[in-house]
Design an enzyme around this catalytic site. Sequence first.
Site, mmCIF file in Angstrom:
data_model
loop_
_atom_site.group_PDB
_atom_site.id
_atom_site.type_symbol
_atom_site.label_atom_id
_atom_site.label_comp_id
_atom_site.label_asym_id
_atom_site.label_seq_id
_atom_site.Cartn_x
_atom_site.Cartn_y
_atom_site.Cartn_z
ATOM 1 N N ARG A 95 -17.076 -18.728 -68.259
ATOM 2 C CA ARG A 95 -17.739 -17.447 -68.117
ATOM 3 C C ARG A 95 -18.494 -17.189 -69.412
ATOM 4 O O ARG A 95 -17.905 -17.227 -70.491
ATOM 5 C CB ARG A 95 -16.714 -16.352 -67.884
ATOM 6 C CG ARG A 95 -17.356 -15.030 -67.600
ATOM 7 C CD ARG A 95 -16.291 -14.006 -67.302
ATOM 8 N NE ARG A 95 -16.875 -12.807 -66.747
ATOM 9 C CZ ARG A 95 -17.509 -11.896 -67.445
ATOM 10 N NH1 ARG A 95 -17.658 -12.051 -68.727
ATOM 11 N NH2 ARG A 95 -18.001 -10.818 -66.856
ATOM 12 N N SER B 30 -21.001 -10.861 -63.534
ATOM 13 C CA SER B 30 -20.408 -11.956 -64.290
ATOM 14 C C SER B 30 -21.399 -13.093 -64.352
ATOM 15 O O SER B 30 -22.060 -13.384 -63.361
ATOM 16 C CB SER B 30 -19.141 -12.464 -63.607
ATOM 17 O OG SER B 30 -18.027 -11.845 -64.149
ATOM 18 N N SER C 229 -20.101 -5.090 -58.310
ATOM 19 C CA SER C 229 -20.155 -3.764 -58.940
ATOM 20 C C SER C 229 -20.602 -3.944 -60.384
ATOM 21 O O SER C 229 -21.426 -3.207 -60.896
ATOM 22 C CB SER C 229 -18.778 -3.119 -58.938
ATOM 23 O OG SER C 229 -18.170 -3.296 -57.705
ATOM 24 N N GLU D 218 -10.646 -15.615 -59.403
ATOM 25 C CA GLU D 218 -11.861 -15.310 -58.646
ATOM 26 C C GLU D 218 -13.041 -16.167 -59.027
ATOM 27 O O GLU D 218 -13.928 -16.415 -58.211
ATOM 28 C CB GLU D 218 -12.201 -13.826 -58.720
ATOM 29 C CG GLU D 218 -12.604 -13.304 -60.057
ATOM 30 C CD GLU D 218 -12.701 -11.786 -60.000
ATOM 31 O OE1 GLU D 218 -13.761 -11.300 -59.601
ATOM 32 O OE2 GLU D 218 -11.714 -11.112 -60.329
#
Lengths: 756, 505
Positions: B342, B330, B327, B273
Amino acid sequence: PDGCALSNDGGPGSAPLSPGPESCPVCVSPAGGSLTKLAYYSTVQHKVAKVRSFDHSGKDTERDHEPPYEISVQEEITARLHFIKFENTYIEACLDFIKDHLVNTETKVIQATGGGAYKFKDLIEEKLRLKVDKEDVMTCLIKGCNFVLKNIPHEAFVYQKDSDPEFRFQTNHPHIFPYLLVNIGSGVSIVKVETEDRFEWVGGSSIGGGTFWGLGALLTKTKKFDELLHLASRGQHSNVDMLVRDVYGGAHQTLGLSGNLIASSFGKSATADQEFSKEDMAKSLLHMISNDIGQLACLHARLHSLDRVYFGGFFIRGHPVTMRTITYSINFFSKGEVQALFLRHEGYLGAIGAFLKGAEQDNPNQYSWGENYACSSGLMSASPELGPAQRARSGTFDLLEMDRLERPLVNLPLLLDPPSYVPDTVDLTDDALARKYWLTCFEEALDGVVKRAVASQPDSVDAAERAEKFRQKYWNKLQTLRQQPFAYGTLTVRSLLDTREHCLNEFNFPDPYSKVKQRENGVALRCFPGVVRSLDALGWEDRQLALVKGLLAGNVFDWGAKAVSDVLESDPYFGFEEAKRKLQGTDGQVTWGLGPPHKCALIFADNSGIDIILGVFPFVRELLLRGTEVILACNSGPALNDVTHSESLIVAERIAGMDPVVHSALREERLLLVQTGSSSPCLDLSRLDKGLAALVRERGADLVVIEGMGRAVHTNYHAALRCESLKLAVIKNTWLAERLGGRLFSVIFKYEVPAE
Amino acid sequence: MRRLGPFHPRVHWAAPPSLSSGLHRLLFLRGTRIPSSTTLSPPRHDSLSLDGGTVNPPRVREPTGREAFGPSPASSDWLPARWRNGRGGRPRARLCSGWTAAEEFSRARTLSPHGGPSLVRGLTSGWRPRVLRKRYLRGPPAPIVFPWFGLDIGGTLVKLVYFEPKDITAEEEEEEVESLKSIRKYLTSNVAYGSTGIRDVHLELKDLTLCGRKGNLHFIRFPTHDMPAFIQMGRDKNFSSLHTVFCATGGGAYKFEQDFLTIGDLQLCKLDELDCLIKGILYIDSVGFNGRSQCYYFENPADSEKCQKLPFDLKNPYPLLLVNIGSGVSILAVYSKDNYKRVTGTSLGGGTFFGLCCLLTGCTTFEEALEMASRGDSTKVDKLVRDIYGGDYERFGLPGWAVASSFGNMMSKEKREAVSKEDLARATLITITNNIGSIARMCALNENINQVVFVGNFLRINTIAMRLLAYALDYWSKGQLKALFSEHEGYFGAVGALLELLKIP
């Protein structure tokens, strides 16, 4: 000190102290809305045993029945810091109490910090007719934090949820800076502290204790902070939070990842047709806030390259639930690179800081301070069965008292690695078996200590009464420690011994062994010439062995040890030779000889009497003859029958009168008598008198001799030094002897040469 | 999560009316099932395209950039990052039917200057050169069959992008199967699907050229809890017969993979993703927004009179801090097209805002929560610095208006009784937004990056949050950091998935 007085008798839980001239920079520091912390400074009058040499030019000292010196009890005034915390509802009563005891007020200003400084300003000014000087909260907090980190051993601890005990105390770090302080009050402040005076607010967050409380109250209709925590400890956050496994289904397992991580806090509550339990919501809220704070703290620690992060504020304040979640979060976000540290006296930081700020003219920072175990309340139990009600009660009044030490304390410069030095050999918080034994041992010895205390003051009318109070106090401490071994930091034999000394002092038994020591010193001094003569008659090799045997034999004479005090009690002439025979297996096991002469030896002596005079001094003499300078370090104040610095001065003087070697060494300052800065039967090499440390450096000491069970076995058994060291003791405790694989009167003789 | 079988009681996903099951057999004959993604079979030379049997070459990512500071704690979308950054253990091979070995090779090369990851080397050393030769000999790849979808299944919302070809020739039209036609008509002629599916018409990208085809890109979203109904529709209408590849990303690509397979007879191509997110953003920014700029920022965000939304030209995109607020949140540091990591994440995201709003106000939709928030006053709920210090806290340079304690006033019973639901909604919004801004700012500092792009559906119709982020970033960084936003805020993952399908780099 300005002459205003603040007596503390009748103060909550305080020990009976003689009222003396006292000074009182006072501060009231309510924070977090519920507790007020009060700090004041007082002088405490103590009886102190002093020894004074007779005029020894006279010949009467030669007479057998004369004591070698005289003992007098004097009043001494020492400074003490008191910190009390109590619930805000008692503020008026507290102010009345202060007012009643403020006499001869020269103090016109009272330092106050925290939200309450604003809230109660008028009340304080009106009641006390003192001007309230509002101190900055964070400045006070940091001053207080620096103070406790520097002065209280085992102040900081890490919290480990599933271990027993949950607290892991940190050894005092000689360099406390730099560190990050994360104060979680209603909001969060993150402060980077670089030096005593330099600190910087590096960040903060509005999501803090107030958010937990406020949002928690809205969600659960539970009004009290403690009750919210209690709810949270019973909830299941996974009912409210959207977890990784909720988003990824079962796949997290095949990916080798934890599905239990929270993907979205309160993510499951985004629905109108489901009810959530109060417990679950409180738990979810607690996780959300703790994780968020932990994450921010880690980001800041990383940005500033700091690995020590202390947490404080009412959100933390001894609550196991929040300490656990914060610790978890820090471990998670930093992958173990950052440690979440908590402080035993966290609740007092602001008050301590405000006090220090107000007392800046007296500069308490230039002194070293020691926690007084006799008067301070311990850390509250974090056990889950302690409900909020109990916690509230035990939190109602809580005390911390710190005695000002006469001189600043520093590390022994010869420690190999000061940060990793741990004085104590056995951690009784860890070792349940040893803990049980020693607590029982101290309980059983209590009767004898009480008896001796009474006997030491035959002329006092209230000695029995005070001794009884002492018994009660120490007994209660022992019971507290049975329940909460972590109450005063890491529990050790040393802390048990020190607590006993503090309690004895508290009830004006400054030196119960003074007369015993006096008598034994007299006997030993008379034997000294004979011992030296017989040593000199020996060949080199035999003499070395005899010297060491003498050192060890002397160490048998220890009134602190149960087995020996029994023998000494029944037969005061228990001879030196007898002691040598008693030593288990000395023959053939000790082979020893001093190598090339050392430049300077540092000797930590143990007991007064035979030990110092017939054991240590002949050894000192041998060293002196070899051209080695000797620094003889003795306790600053009395502890058991340990030789004090002032006794050692008299003893040395008397020996010098008999022995030309010692005489010239004293005169030429090749033999130096110094004080350790401590009044403990044990030895903490990281807290030694500054003068001693300077001398060790100046003379280039290259041999350290540590003598006695308290100094070489209970403490320092594993101490690594940068120079040669000799640790010796006679094990005068059956249980310990067996534990170490020997028998009673076995010998510890540990000669260590540092690795190149 | 509450799911009552494949059908959600509240959902009535209307299927395209003309898609009949009668065509199933015919189509099935033509198509070949995509093999299960769990089998790793050695490649065959003749099987390197999508319309033959498809091979699953191993796909490995090297740790890119510097190591992330924290494993993302608690964000739904951090999982792929673990294997990307290599912190969770050994690098993982991943199988994806959408990839060819040739691409894998070139990709591995660009990603790791020191040679491909060991796993790739080990598995491919024998046959890689032949694969390349074969590929070049074959010439251009065969066209990818319609329909073209990209799917991003998040924790709360499913984002679907659909490419509607506008250049269909008469010949093509004739060949086009009925079901495909009906899907196109259904999706493009409606703006709402069932009771919860919505097409964001205003986001539609017109006259786009993708893989040599011209057409429009449509943006559709529906709640993740309606996913079972969506799959059921796919089954009812024989999506599988269309022989298309469903490229999907987001946690749901894992969660619903089995349902897609067993109920819908559809093989999902699961995609990373974060890869998709970045691909999507870069692509969408490059094509603009129907002639307008995709990226924008706010001038004078704190001043409602003077506040202006202005286009921003992201001509120097790197380095870039990308904050994706779904929700959960990141945060990625992007150094180049292929080099990103990340940094961290937080569980306090859009789901927290909406979840807390539901609990505190009883609202039922995100729109409703935002609408309430727009009418509330958070200063009644929050304790400000001035509430404690009477003004600014000068010692630490904190302005009086700053929030000292979110919901701090709610510690008092009287104040709890005096606040409205609107105030609570506003305070929740401010709390979550400020926190994201604060964490983003710290990450930007740690990574030494000064442009921060905020995306994700939390920002949809959420001007309050965007302006607050813009203001907070500017204020606390003393003008060093710039908050940027993007028109297609929540759809980049889905766009990225579509791009992977089309193999557009």
